[in-house]
Design a protein around this motif. Structure first.
Motif, PDB file in Angstrom:
ATOM      1  N   PRO A 163      16.529  38.720  25.481  1.00 29.26           N
ATOM      2  CA  PRO A 163      15.581  39.184  26.713  1.00 29.26           C
ATOM      3  C   PRO A 163      14.588  38.316  27.071  1.00 29.26           C
ATOM      4  O   PRO A 163      14.279  37.864  28.250  1.00 29.26           O
ATOM      5  CB  PRO A 163      15.260  40.494  26.435  1.00 29.26           C
ATOM      6  CG  PRO A 163      15.071  40.608  24.802  1.00 29.26           C
ATOM      7  CD  PRO A 163      16.300  39.844  24.342  1.00 29.26           C
ATOM      8  N   VAL A 198      13.588  44.084  33.189  1.00 33.97           N
ATOM      9  CA  VAL A 198      14.632  43.539  32.270  1.00 33.97           C
ATOM     10  C   VAL A 198      15.543  45.237  32.202  1.00 33.97           C
ATOM     11  O   VAL A 198      14.992  46.159  31.952  1.00 33.97           O
ATOM     12  CB  VAL A 198      14.261  43.444  31.013  1.00 33.97           C
ATOM     13  CG1 VAL A 198      15.606  42.839  30.228  1.00 33.97           C
ATOM     14  CG2 VAL A 198      13.593  41.998  30.954  1.00 33.97           C
ATOM     15  N   THR A 228      19.328  46.674  30.454  1.00 34.48           N
ATOM     16  CA  THR A 228      20.175  46.292  29.459  1.00 34.48           C
ATOM     17  C   THR A 228      21.605  47.463  29.844  1.00 34.48           C
ATOM     18  O   THR A 228      21.367  48.274  30.578  1.00 34.48           O
ATOM     19  CB  THR A 228      19.686  46.738  28.206  1.00 34.48           C
ATOM     20  OG1 THR A 228      19.340  48.143  28.263  1.00 34.48           O
ATOM     21  CG2 THR A 228      18.251  46.046  27.955  1.00 34.48           C
ATOM     22  N   PHE A 232      21.606  41.826  28.895  1.00 40.37           N
ATOM     23  CA  PHE A 232      20.218  41.809  29.527  1.00 40.37           C
ATOM     24  C   PHE A 232      20.200  41.045  30.842  1.00 40.37           C
ATOM     25  O   PHE A 232      20.785  40.013  30.997  1.00 40.37           O
ATOM     26  CB  PHE A 232      19.167  41.134  28.558  1.00 40.37           C
ATOM     27  CG  PHE A 232      19.326  41.907  27.142  1.00 40.37           C
ATOM     28  CD1 PHE A 232      18.406  42.848  26.827  1.00 40.37           C
ATOM     29  CD2 PHE A 232      20.062  41.347  26.157  1.00 40.37           C
ATOM     30  CE1 PHE A 232      18.099  43.354  25.544  1.00 40.37           C
ATOM     31  CE2 PHE A 232      20.164  42.248  24.795  1.00 40.37           C
ATOM     32  CZ  PHE A 232      18.993  43.044  24.636  1.00 40.37           C
TER      33      PHE A 232
END
Length: 208
Positions: free
Chosen positions: A18, A160, A162, A178
């Motif tokens: 990330p 972010v 996921t 990510f």
DNA sequence: CTACCGATATTCT
DNA sequence: GAATATCGGTAGA
């Protein structure tokens, strides 16, 4: 390699991945800002090329961090990874997509007909836009030819997203993909599907 | 937009 | 022989 990049890439791959979002990878005149990556955890990860040990193809993954691992797949495409973890730990981050932020004219020449958004939207497209192939396998990311410029600070976690990795059957449930939420250059998600074999197709189409 | 499918080298079984 | 960390073209909704 800059101390900052070295320190970052020696961390566990799930922390590195990330933190590479928003970093810029340069090859000559072309630069891509990374918007989507996937983590591959070497020997612990059934989805990793390194899961069954070292082979000629994956040997760069077993080397020191800060180098590019490029592989050739489906008989026609290249994909590239950033090797991370200390030497001997075969973890890597697959660069899945990004935004071309410099050298768009050159990238367009390598990706004829692609829109700006699609220039590096997908792992093989990203490699093509940057002009990366097997001759770059194992090359340092500390320059001068290739340069990975990490962000000084990771992007805010709130930006972010996921989810499951793309195109994998083993360990498909691990949410190790990510991406930057809302970025138009993030690739379309395509879950792995078992395709019919030629024999099955023939059986279904056999008129007799 | 989604779904399908062919192309095709390397690795695995 | 079969699967694969994919893509671009085509068909159809």
């Amino acid at each position: 390699m800059s101390d900052r990049l070295d320190l970052l890439l020696r961390r566990p791959v799930l922390e590195v991945a990330p933190r590479l979002l928003g970093a810029v990878l340069r090859h000559g005149e072309v630069a891509v800002r990374l918007t989507e990556v996937e983590a591959y955890d070497g020997a612990n990860d059934p989805g990793s090329h390194a899961y069954r040990g070292q082979t000629p193809r994956n040997s760069v993954m077993f080397g020191p961090p800060g180098h590019l691992y490029v592989y050739f797949t489906y008989g026609m495409h290249h994909c590239c990874n950033v090797v991370c973890g200390p030497e001997g730990v075969a973890s890597a981050v697959l660069l899945r997509a990004g935004e071309v932020v410099a050298g768009a004219d050159i990238a367009q020449g390598r990706r004829l007909g692609a829109t700006d958004r699609d220039l590096a939207r997908g792992p093989a497209r990203l490699c093509s836009a940057l002009g990366l192939d097997l001759t770059y396998n194992g090359l340092s990311l500390a320059g001068p030819e290739l340069l990975l410029e990490p962000r000084s600070r990771a992007v805010s976690a709130s930006l972010v997203s996921t989810g499951p990795r793309v195109g994998l059957r083993p360990a498909a449930e691990r949410p190790w993909r990510f991406w930057l939420s809302g970025e138009p250059t993030v690739s379309a998600y395509r879950p792995a599907v078992a395709r019919r074999t030629r024999r099955q197709v023939d059986a279904l189409t056999d008129t007799r």
